[in-house]
Every structure is written in C-alpha cells, then in structure tokens.
Design an enzyme around this catalytic site. Structure first.
Site, PDB file in Angstrom:
ATOM      1  NE  ARG A 107      38.152  39.999 109.482  1.00 55.38           N
ATOM      2  CZ  ARG A 107      39.175  39.157 109.310  1.00 55.38           C
ATOM      3  NH1 ARG A 107      40.272  39.291 110.035  1.00 55.38           N
ATOM      4  NH2 ARG A 107      39.112  38.176 108.438  1.00 55.38           N
ATOM      5  CG  HIS A 136      35.771  33.971 107.792  1.00 49.00           C
ATOM      6  ND1 HIS A 136      35.696  35.024 106.904  1.00 49.00           N
ATOM      7  CD2 HIS A 136      37.099  33.850 108.108  1.00 49.00           C
ATOM      8  CE1 HIS A 136      36.912  35.511 106.705  1.00 49.00           C
ATOM      9  NE2 HIS A 136      37.779  34.815 107.406  1.00 49.00           N
ATOM     10  CD  GLN A 175      39.544  31.193 105.247  1.00 54.26           C
ATOM     11  OE1 GLN A 175      40.004  32.281 105.511  1.00 54.26           O
ATOM     12  NE2 GLN A 175      40.218  30.316 104.531  1.00 54.26           N
ATOM     13  CG  ASP A 197      40.345  28.957 112.987  1.00 52.47           C
ATOM     14  OD1 ASP A 197      41.421  29.604 112.984  1.00 52.47           O
ATOM     15  OD2 ASP A 197      39.221  29.510 113.059  1.00 52.47           O
ATOM     16  CB  CYS A 235      41.034  30.060 107.991  1.00 48.92           C
ATOM     17  SG  CYS A 235      41.096  30.161 109.785  1.00 48.92           S
ATOM     18  NE  ARG A 258      39.242  34.869 102.353  1.00 52.81           N
ATOM     19  CZ  ARG A 258      39.352  35.540 103.500  1.00 52.81           C
ATOM     20  NH1 ARG A 258      40.101  35.068 104.476  1.00 52.81           N
ATOM     21  NH2 ARG A 258      38.664  36.645 103.713  1.00 52.81           N
TER      22      ARG A 258
HETATM   23  N1   CP Z   1      41.800  33.919 107.244  1.00 54.96           N
HETATM   24  C1   CP Z   1      41.604  35.208 107.476  1.00 54.96           C
HETATM   25  O1   CP Z   1      40.491  35.740 107.456  1.00 54.96           O
HETATM   26  O2   CP Z   1      42.758  35.897 107.724  1.00 54.96           O
HETATM   27  P1   CP Z   1      42.883  37.402 108.213  1.00 54.96           P
HETATM   28  O3   CP Z   1      42.373  37.468 109.619  1.00 54.96           O
HETATM   29  O4   CP Z   1      44.340  37.726 108.115  1.00 54.96           O
HETATM   30  O5   CP Z   1      42.068  38.273 107.301  1.00 54.96           O
HETATM   31  N1  NVA Z   2      38.234  31.799 114.052  1.00 57.54           N
HETATM   32  C1  NVA Z   2      39.191  32.829 113.765  1.00 57.54           C
HETATM   33  C2  NVA Z   2      39.365  32.992 112.298  1.00 57.54           C
HETATM   34  C3  NVA Z   2      40.416  33.996 111.894  1.00 57.54           C
HETATM   35  C4  NVA Z   2      40.509  34.166 110.409  1.00 57.54           C
HETATM   36  C5  NVA Z   2      38.725  34.132 114.396  1.00 57.54           C
HETATM   37  O1  NVA Z   2      37.528  34.455 114.319  1.00 57.54           O
HETATM   38  O2  NVA Z   2      39.559  34.818 114.966  1.00 57.54           O
END
Ligand code: CP
Ligand code: NVA
Length: 330
Positions: free
Chosen positions: A118, A145, A148, A239, A278, A306
């Site tokens: 990440r 992502h 997701q 989101d 998400c 997930r």
């Molecule tokens: N949806 C998602 O990726 O959640 P987190 O940021 O908690 O991992």
């Molecule tokens: N769009 C959001 C998704 C979080 C799971 C971000 O990137 O923060």
C-alpha cells in the site's frame, strides 16, 4: 475431496511465471473465475480444513498508509490458506529512508513468496513489482485499488438476483472508481459515474476500461450531476471525497455539494438498489447514516469479501496449480 488429492495439489506448488496484480485489468482474463472461486470457497464450510495452498509460504504486506480492512483481511486470509502473514509498517522499514524500492524488492524476494504494498504513488508499486522476483499485489495506490474491486465485483455477483440496473458511482474520480470501472467492464456490467467538474477519473485508465467494455458489451458513461448517474441504478457506490494523501488539498471538500448519497438521492434508484462503499466512510459527508445503515447497504459484506477475494487472488498468484485444481474438483 480426498487428502491424497490435496497432497498432490500441494506438491505442485509454485508458479512457473510470476504474475503481479497492480490494477484489476492485469488479471482480466481470469477475473470472472477469480470472483466465482472466492464465492465458492466462502460458501464451502469444509474447504479450509484440508486446503492449505500457502503452507510453508510467507506473504509480506508493506503499508505506507493506514489500513483496517486490507491489513486484517490479508493477515486472516493468508492464515486460513496455511501461510504466514507478515505485516511491515513503513515506519519500521529502511524503505523510504536509506534504502531504495529496488533493493527492498530484491531483498524481500529472498524471504517472501508474495509481497503486498500500500503506497502513495502508483509508480512505487510498479517499481517494486519490476524488481521483485515474487508476485506483487497492489494493496492501494493513488491510482488503483484492485483488491477492493475484486471484493466489490464479488459482492455484486453474489447479489445478482436482486440487482436490477446499472452501477452508479457518485463522488470523486479516484482509485476505487478506476478499478470498479475496469471490473464492471471486464464482467460486462454497465456503470455510470458522476463526479464534480475537475474531479473526473484518470482519462487514460477510463480509455482502458472503455476498450474492455467495447468487447464485453457494457456501457461506461461519465456525468457531472449525481442524479443523472443514480436514476434507475441497481447499485449506488460512493467513497470519501478526500483520499489518503490528499489532506493538503484545502477546499476539495467544498467541490462536492450535491454529491452526498442521502435519502433524497437514493429515491431515484431502483427500490432494491445495493448501497456500496469501500469504507472507511465519513458519515455525514459522502453518505448519511440513513443510507449506510439501511437494508440496501451491503458495506459489511463488501468488507468481509475482501478476505475471500484476496484468498482467491493469493492462491492463484502463489500456487496456480492448487487454484486450478480446487476449482475443478470442488
Ligand atoms: N477499503 C479499504 O481498503 O480499507 P482500509 O483502508 O481499512 O484497508
Ligand atoms: N479512496 C480512498 C480509499 C480508501 C480505502 C483512499 O485512497 O484513501
């Protein structure tokens, strides 16, 4: 399934070719099967007593941003598959301080069987994948992502009896939308997205999605009014308006007037619409409690999925023979 069969499967462990998952269209050809496999293992009460395709393997997960769902679903999913999950917070690593991504990738590849990452910039996960000899999974970057999207499409497929209408995205043209649009295009599902002017999704990624949609026969359309996307929708997805790493963009929130998913907006959709997010949700900003807590909301199924979707992806990427054989035999 007989134990004998499982032993044979486990003996076949190790893929000849390294696959990375940086965006959901990297696995377009197998995506439908990946989703079905995840649904099947979720509903197969006996499967995980015997089926340990990651036995003896370690999966390392690097986080440069916070996570609840991704971290816990990877840790529990790897554990259920018989592997060892190792969470690596970037604050504890040399990465980003004195060591390059390339050297980190080379070193971690000597210990691990798969790396999830990440990160902020998508180039960073591309760089890690380039220098890693084991599969790399993007666990969220600024552009994509895919994990997701795998869970999201699994949730839509699970509810296909109830969904009557297109997928409507309301909000920011962000990383989650990019892979959702690609996922819809791959599975032939129509998607209409509404974003404020200036917050449209990345045009190059949407061109990729449109190219896939041309083949699958689905429609992808962009609008600047939330109502235009939501009218007659079977799924409404939103989101956060400000993603991780964008906190410095002062005033961005102010551009989303009219994009809150609330009772008035959802009244335009099919009455059995699914509400999706998400998570984490900023209740009162992009969605009201009334909607996220309604009978239409499937946000916690999405969160659970997930884990199942990533188990399908991990098994495919780390032990394709077991993935194929489980699929054929069960
Ligand atoms: N949806 C998602 O990726 O959640 P987190 O940021 O908690 O991992
Ligand atoms: N769009 C959001 C998704 C979080 C799971 C971000 O990137 O923060």
């Amino acid at each position: 399934m007989l134990r004998m069969d499982l032993q044979e499967i486990l003996n076949m462990r190790g893929n000849e070719k390294k696959y990375d998952l940086l965006a959901i269209d990297d696995i377009a050809e197998k995506f439908s099967e990946i989703v079905d496999w995840a649904i099947r293992i979720k509903n197969d009460d006996d499967a995980l007593y015997d089926f340990k395709p990651l036995e003896g393997m370690s999966v390392g997960s690097i986080y440069e941003k916070p996570s609840t769902r991704t971290r816990v679903s990877f840790e529990t999913g790897v554990n259920r598959l018989g592997g060892q999950p190792i969470t690596l917070l970037s604050s504890d690593l040399q990465l980003g301080k004195s060591e390059t991504i390339a050297d980190t990738a080379a070193v971690l590849s000597r210990y691990l069987d798969c790396i999830t990452y990440r990160c902020f910039g998508h180039d960073d996960v591309m760089e890690l994948a380039k220098h890693s000899t084991v599969p790399v999974i993007n666990a969220l970057s600024d552009l994509h992502h895919p994990c997701q999207a795998a869970a999201d499409m699994m949730t839509i497929v699970e509810n296909s009896d109830r969904v009557d209408g297109h997928v409507a995205w309301v909000g920011d043209g962000n990383n989650v939308l990019h892979d959702l649009a690609l996922g819809c295009a791959i599975l032939g599902i129509d998607i209409i997205y509404a974003t404020p002017e200036g917050f449209e999704p990345d045009p190059e990624i949407m061109r990729r999605a449109e190219k896939i949609a041309d083949k699958s026969g689905s429609i992808i359309e962009g609008r600047n009014m939330a109502e235009d996307a939501v009218t007659d929708a079977g799924v409404i997805y939103t989101d956060v308006f400000v993603s991780m790493g964008e906190e410095h963009l002062e005033g961005k929130m102010g551009s989303f007037d009219g994009f809150q998913v609330n009772g008035n907006l959802v009244s335009k959709a099919d009455e059995n619409y699914l509400f999706m997010h998400c998570l984490p949700a900023h209740r009162g900003d992009e969605v009201t409690d009334e909607v996220i807590d309604s009978r239409n909301s499937v946000v916690f199924d999405q969160a659970e999925n997930r884990m199942w979707a990533q188990m399908s992806l991990l098994t495919l990427l780390c032990n394709e023979a077991a993935w194929e054989t489980y699929w054929e035999l069960r």
